[in-house]
Design a protein around this motif. Structure first.
Motif, PDB file in Angstrom:
ATOM      1  N   ASN A 497       3.879   3.917  12.055  1.00 48.78           N
ATOM      2  CA  ASN A 497       4.372   2.755  12.787  1.00 48.78           C
ATOM      3  C   ASN A 497       4.762   1.651  11.817  1.00 48.78           C
ATOM      4  N   VAL A 498       6.014   1.226  11.875  1.00 48.67           N
ATOM      5  CA  VAL A 498       6.507   0.179  10.995  1.00 48.67           C
ATOM      6  C   VAL A 498       6.141  -1.182  11.583  1.00 48.67           C
ATOM      7  N   GLY A 499       5.521  -2.023  10.761  1.00 44.84           N
ATOM      8  CA  GLY A 499       5.143  -3.358  11.213  1.00 44.84           C
ATOM      9  C   GLY A 499       4.833  -4.257  10.042  1.00 44.84           C
ATOM     10  N   LEU A 500       4.220  -5.388  10.319  1.00 47.68           N
ATOM     11  CA  LEU A 500       3.824  -6.365   9.305  1.00 47.68           C
ATOM     12  C   LEU A 500       2.316  -6.547   9.341  1.00 47.68           C
ATOM     13  N   THR A 501       1.723  -6.733   8.174  1.00 42.20           N
ATOM     14  CA  THR A 501       0.286  -6.958   8.061  1.00 42.20           C
ATOM     15  C   THR A 501       0.030  -8.208   7.252  1.00 42.20           C
ATOM     16  N   MET A 502      -0.842  -9.067   7.727  1.00 50.71           N
ATOM     17  CA  MET A 502      -1.309 -10.199   6.924  1.00 50.71           C
ATOM     18  C   MET A 502      -2.250  -9.644   5.870  1.00 50.71           C
ATOM     19  N   SER A 503      -1.855  -9.717   4.626  1.00 50.35           N
ATOM     20  CA  SER A 503      -2.596  -9.021   3.571  1.00 50.35           C
ATOM     21  C   SER A 503      -2.792  -9.924   2.365  1.00 50.35           C
ATOM     22  N   GLY A 504      -3.835  -9.598   1.592  1.00 52.80           N
ATOM     23  CA  GLY A 504      -4.137 -10.347   0.386  1.00 52.80           C
ATOM     24  C   GLY A 504      -4.831 -11.660   0.678  1.00 52.80           C
ATOM     25  N   GLY A 505      -4.872 -12.493  -0.336  1.00 50.05           N
ATOM     26  CA  GLY A 505      -5.534 -13.782  -0.199  1.00 50.05           C
ATOM     27  C   GLY A 505      -6.711 -13.896  -1.146  1.00 50.05           C
ATOM     28  N   PRO A 506      -7.277 -15.099  -1.284  1.00 54.01           N
ATOM     29  CA  PRO A 506      -8.391 -15.306  -2.219  1.00 54.01           C
ATOM     30  C   PRO A 506      -9.640 -14.552  -1.773  1.00 54.01           C
ATOM     31  N   ASN A 507     -10.412 -14.138  -2.758  1.00 47.53           N
ATOM     32  CA  ASN A 507     -11.705 -13.483  -2.512  1.00 47.53           C
ATOM     33  C   ASN A 507     -11.557 -12.183  -1.713  1.00 47.53           C
ATOM     34  N   THR A 508     -10.428 -11.490  -1.911  1.00 44.95           N
ATOM     35  CA  THR A 508     -10.261 -10.171  -1.304  1.00 44.95           C
ATOM     36  C   THR A 508     -10.190  -9.132  -2.419  1.00 44.95           C
ATOM     37  N   SER A 509     -10.408  -7.888  -2.035  1.00 42.68           N
ATOM     38  CA  SER A 509     -10.369  -6.808  -3.028  1.00 42.68           C
ATOM     39  C   SER A 509      -9.004  -6.141  -3.093  1.00 42.68           C
ATOM     40  N   THR A 510      -8.022  -6.695  -2.402  1.00 46.63           N
ATOM     41  CA  THR A 510      -6.690  -6.100  -2.396  1.00 46.63           C
ATOM     42  C   THR A 510      -5.933  -6.466  -3.668  1.00 46.63           C
ATOM     43  N   PRO A 511      -4.925  -5.641  -4.064  1.00 45.91           N
ATOM     44  CA  PRO A 511      -4.208  -5.892  -5.324  1.00 45.91           C
ATOM     45  C   PRO A 511      -2.991  -6.799  -5.175  1.00 45.91           C
ATOM     46  N   TYR A 512      -2.750  -7.356  -3.983  1.00 49.36           N
ATOM     47  CA  TYR A 512      -1.491  -8.049  -3.732  1.00 49.36           C
ATOM     48  C   TYR A 512      -1.425  -9.406  -4.431  1.00 49.36           C
ATOM     49  N   ILE A 513      -0.265  -9.670  -5.004  1.00 45.06           N
ATOM     50  CA  ILE A 513       0.039 -10.931  -5.683  1.00 45.06           C
ATOM     51  C   ILE A 513       1.322 -11.486  -5.058  1.00 45.06           C
ATOM     52  N   PRO A 514       1.368 -12.798  -4.771  1.00 45.51           N
ATOM     53  CA  PRO A 514       0.353 -13.831  -4.995  1.00 45.51           C
ATOM     54  C   PRO A 514      -0.846 -13.674  -4.052  1.00 45.51           C
ATOM     55  N   ASP A 515      -1.968 -14.243  -4.487  1.00 44.17           N
ATOM     56  CA  ASP A 515      -3.209 -14.076  -3.734  1.00 44.17           C
ATOM     57  C   ASP A 515      -3.841 -15.410  -3.349  1.00 44.17           C
ATOM     58  N   ASP A 516      -3.024 -16.481  -3.308  1.00 44.68           N
ATOM     59  CA  ASP A 516      -3.567 -17.783  -2.932  1.00 44.68           C
ATOM     60  C   ASP A 516      -3.844 -17.880  -1.440  1.00 44.68           C
ATOM     61  N   GLN A 517      -3.228 -16.990  -0.639  1.00 44.30           N
ATOM     62  CA  GLN A 517      -3.417 -16.959   0.801  1.00 44.30           C
ATOM     63  C   GLN A 517      -2.927 -15.611   1.302  1.00 44.30           C
ATOM     64  N   PRO A 518      -3.270 -15.219   2.521  1.00 41.79           N
ATOM     65  CA  PRO A 518      -2.698 -13.990   3.077  1.00 41.79           C
ATOM     66  C   PRO A 518      -1.203 -14.181   3.361  1.00 41.79           C
ATOM     67  N   TYR A 519      -0.413 -13.137   3.097  1.00 41.98           N
ATOM     68  CA  TYR A 519       1.016 -13.160   3.376  1.00 41.98           C
ATOM     69  C   TYR A 519       1.367 -11.980   4.272  1.00 41.98           C
ATOM     70  N   ALA A 520       2.393 -12.161   5.103  1.00 39.12           N
ATOM     71  CA  ALA A 520       2.876 -11.071   5.951  1.00 39.12           C
ATOM     72  C   ALA A 520       3.719 -10.129   5.112  1.00 39.12           C
ATOM     73  N   ARG A 521       3.292  -8.875   5.050  1.00 39.45           N
ATOM     74  CA  ARG A 521       4.018  -7.865   4.279  1.00 39.45           C
ATOM     75  C   ARG A 521       4.310  -6.668   5.184  1.00 39.45           C
ATOM     76  N   TRP A 522       5.485  -6.069   4.979  1.00 47.21           N
ATOM     77  CA  TRP A 522       5.856  -4.883   5.745  1.00 47.21           C
ATOM     78  C   TRP A 522       5.016  -3.678   5.313  1.00 47.21           C
ATOM     79  N   ASP A 523       4.746  -2.801   6.254  1.00 47.20           N
ATOM     80  CA  ASP A 523       4.108  -1.522   5.919  1.00 47.20           C
ATOM     81  C   ASP A 523       4.499  -0.492   6.967  1.00 47.20           C
ATOM     82  N   MET A 524       4.131   0.769   6.724  1.00 48.53           N
ATOM     83  CA  MET A 524       4.433   1.844   7.664  1.00 48.53           C
ATOM     84  C   MET A 524       3.300   2.852   7.786  1.00 48.53           C
TER      85      MET A 524
END
Length: 738
Positions: A497-524
């Motif tokens: 299912n193609v959609g958007l996920t609020m991902s990343g942000g400070p104090n998370t274990s995810t690798p996404y940059i920038p990480d100052d806040q969660p950002y909406a990123r596409w995924d499938m």
């Protein structure tokens, strides 16, 4: 990601291609090809693999064949083996078409001609033929070609394809688009790439090529290889088993959006005849901005809104404004009453196009790398990454419909598959019949009018796209009719299912940059996709159980099967608008051109209807109504298993879904992704591991080369001063990497 650099020059191993520098260093567009200098033939012994290719032998010097026909298409025999001459319009230079030389096929002779484009080679002593019906996926059935070698340099420089300078262009061989690479059906292709960028790596993907048992040459950094480090060189080697046209482009982040791409043609038979030497170089259709995509990317990430595009280009030629550097329209000349081969390739970042020529009919004969039963149309919908071969029917009396014999070539952005702040000029090029205009300082613009046709966001109708070589979709091996797909492990999923996920942000274990806040990123699949440049999947398969647990790698593993068996993988890809509502995912209607590496896939169904239920309006989704696991098979009459459309890019309709199937016959690590560049960079991608146990033996010989390339990359990347933000090395990769 830093704005990148790119230099280039091309050596063919029968030729050395030279490209003149623009006087002002900015204007790189040219409609006139450079004439290569023919060198000695070179024959290459391909590396042995799990299924070794028959060896290619060396031949005496008297067997040397000129690289090009010299402007006269003809085929002949030399010292008992065949030479096939290919067509090219004199407008593309005096060199003429490429000669296809088969020194290891002494029992064969050419049969390709303007009167019979369906045949390529025929056996001297029986009725065997290598022709339009030959199975091009069978390495033993296709011609035994020779080696074509090319050299590309990647660098950064200002370019002004429409008269307005974009400071951060990235180009191959100092040209935009990059050089046209030409080879023949059955040839081995070697391309040496030198990276002259200052701040970034690069990799080059050969779009649409099957890469049978050369999966490690697919050019996807983080999956098949590490990037080519600045200052380093890498040689890609693969065989042209298919024929037709495609494009090569960087698969490193967003680089191709700044110009790092070029066309490639593999000469072979066609499903319809056309006159001698009536073939043009590929037309690359693209959207364009006067900003770098690397400038647009952080703005999109923060705003959540895709950037608008500014202009449209044909082969790097466009018009913008009314300044002194205004470019002439891209122009081609037609002959009255003749058929002309035209190759159309959508190399855009964000736009589906509708292509047409006023008052003219186009006969469509090939899509992607698949020859099809010809059909006629006045307009053609072309999604990002898709390619078409068409025959333009020259008018018998071109001055009757338009007094000067001039007709607009229109490239129209499809509605809801494009974003421009104002309507760009759709009159992107001109077809003329009066060749005296070639020597005039100026010529009148056409006064032709377009026919009425739909410009909606869609693919060409599936019922028109009938493959010439029929396939019947066979037994699927990845769907258990008795298992609820929601209960499957993530790596065994077949509904995405193609959609958007609020991902990343400070104090998370995810690798996404920038990480100052969660950002909406596409995924499938599980999470927004993100590769590790320094740790490609192919070199980490021994740790596959661990890799599967990392959501951002989005790995799907296929059941092990014998590649020689008729086993198929089925997948459902959906674009929900607001359902299902799971976790932090966001769904809204948007269309996506979905591209699979390593395979042509069959399109069993393409629908704009919702796959899922919508209780608010009482809608029962088609997935529940018609396609429960026990009904996802060829007994379901709503699925087309009898010679369905097959290609390597399909448009996923907004709010709809596609059901695709491909043969489980090409071991490797393959990426499936949206070809909207910003969506892929956001994370709309996943990787498929096919027949994992067969991979090590196939890549054994080349593995040390891949490992050495990674060693050089890690050494370069490990020095912080090489990075654009060396104070904060983690900022180096701020997108998916692909």
């Amino acid at each position: 990601m830093r704005l990148t650099s790119v230099w280039t020059s091309v050596v063919q191993v029968f030729s050395f291609l030279t490209f003149s520098s623009p006087e002002d260093g900015n204007d790189l567009s040219s409609q006139r090809p450079q004439v290569p200098i023919a060198l000695d033939d070179v024959h290459y012994h391909p590396p042995s693999s799990h299924h070794p290719i028959p060896p290619i032998s060396n031949h005496a010097a008297e067997d040397v064949v000129p690289l090009y026909t010299g402007g006269k298409e003809r085929s002949y025999m030399v010292n008992g083996h065949p030479v096939v001459g290919t067509p090219k319009s004199p407008q593309e230079g005096p060199g003429g078409g490429l000669y296809c030389h088969y020194p290891d096929m002494k029992d064969w002779e050419p049969c390709y001609s303007p009167e019979n484009r369906t045949c390529w080679l025929k056996h001297k002593y029986d009725d065997k033929r290598i022709d339009i019906m030959t199975d091009y996926e069978n390495e033993w059935e296709i011609p035994k070609g020779k080696v074509r070698k090319f050299y590309l340099e990647v660098s950064e420089q200002p370019i002004s394809p429409d008269g307005t300078t974009m400071e951060h262009g990235k180009v191959f061989n100092r040209t935009y688009p990059g050089p046209w690479l030409e080879a023949c059906w059955g040839d081995w292709i070697e391309v040496t790439v030198k990276n002259n960028l200052r701040w970034n790596g690069t990799s080059v993907h050969w779009h649409g090529f099957r890469q049978f048992e050369t999966f490690h040459m697919d050019g996807v950094n983080g999956i098949t290889e590490c990037p080519i480090a600045p200052g380093d060189t890498f040689t890609y080697r693969f065989r042209a088993m298919q024929y037709g046209s495609a494009w090569y482009h960087s698969h490193y982040s967003l680089q191709y959006g700044d110009g790092l791409l070029g066309p490639i043609t593999i000469y072979g038979p066609s499903t319809a005849n056309f006159e001698a030497d009536e073939a043009f170089r590929p037309l690359l259709l693209t959207d364009w901005n006067h900003r770098s995509v690397f400038e647009d990317w952080p703005l999109m990430l923060k705003s959540g809104v895709a950037p608008s595009m500014t202009n449209i280009l044909i082969n790097g030629v466009g018009q913008f404004g009314s300044g002194g550097k205004q470019k002439e329209k891209y122009t081609l000349y037609l002959d009255e009453g003749k058929k002309h081969l035209l190759i159309l390739i959508n190399t855009a970042v964000d736009t589906t196009f509708v292509f047409s020529i006023d008052n003219h009919t186009m006969e469509v004969i090939e899509m992607d790398f698949v020859p099809i039963v010809p059909y006629n149309t006045t307009n053609l919908k072309i999604g990002i990454g898709q390619r078409y071969h068409v025959l333009v029917h020259g008018l018998q009396n071109p001055y009757e419909a338009e007094r000067y014999g001039n007709y607009w070539m229109r490239v129209i952005p499809a509605r809801k598959c494009s974003k421009f702040p104002y309507g760009p000029d759709e009159q992107m090029g001109i077809f003329r019949y009066n060749t005296t205009y070639q020597t005039m300082g100026s010529a009148p613009d056409p006064m032709s009018e377009p026919p009425l046709y739909e410009t909606n966001c869609a693919d060409e109708p599936l019922d028109k796209l009938v493959p010439k070589i029929p396939w019947t979709v066979g037994n699927l091996v990845n769907i258990d009719p008795n298992v609820d797909p929601k209960k499957l492990p993530a790596n065994e999923s077949y509904i995405f299912n193609v959609g958007l996920t609020m991902s990343g942000g400070p104090n998370t274990s995810t690798p996404y940059i920038p990480d100052d806040q969660p950002y909406a990123r596409w995924d499938m699949h599980i999470a927004p996709f993100r590769i590790n440049f320094s740790d490609p999947t192919l070199l980490s398969l021994s740790s596959l159980p661990s890799l599967i647990t990392k959501p951002h790698l989005d790995i799907v593993t296929l059941p092990t099967s014998n590649p020689d068996d008729d086993k198929w993988i089925w997948m459902v890809i959906t674009a929900p608008d607001k359902v299902p509502t799971e976790g932090a995912r966001i769904f809204f209607p948007a269309a996506h051109p979905i591209h699979l590496h390593g395979h042509d896939f069959a399109v069993l169904r393409q629908s704009s209807k919702n796959w899922y239920d919508d209780p608010e309006i009482g809608h029962i989704g088609e997935g529940k109504r018609w396609f429960t696991p026990d009904k996802l098979n060829c007994e379901n009459e709503r699925l087309d298993c009898d010679n369905p459309t097959r290609r390597d890019v399909v448009l996923l309709p907004a709010s709809g879904y596609v059901v695709i199937a491909f043969k489980a016959d090409n071991p490797g690590a393959w990426i499936l992704h949206c070809h909207i560049a910003f969506h892929a960079s956001s994370g709309l991608a996943m990787q498929i591991i096919e027949n994992k146990d067969l991979i090590p033996a196939i890549m054994e010989k080349d593995k040390p080369v891949i490992e050495e390339k990674c060693r050089k990359w890690r050494e370069w990347h490990g020095e912080p001063k090489n990075l654009w933000d060396w104070h904060e090395p983690k900022h180096f990769q701020d997108d998916s990497g692909v």
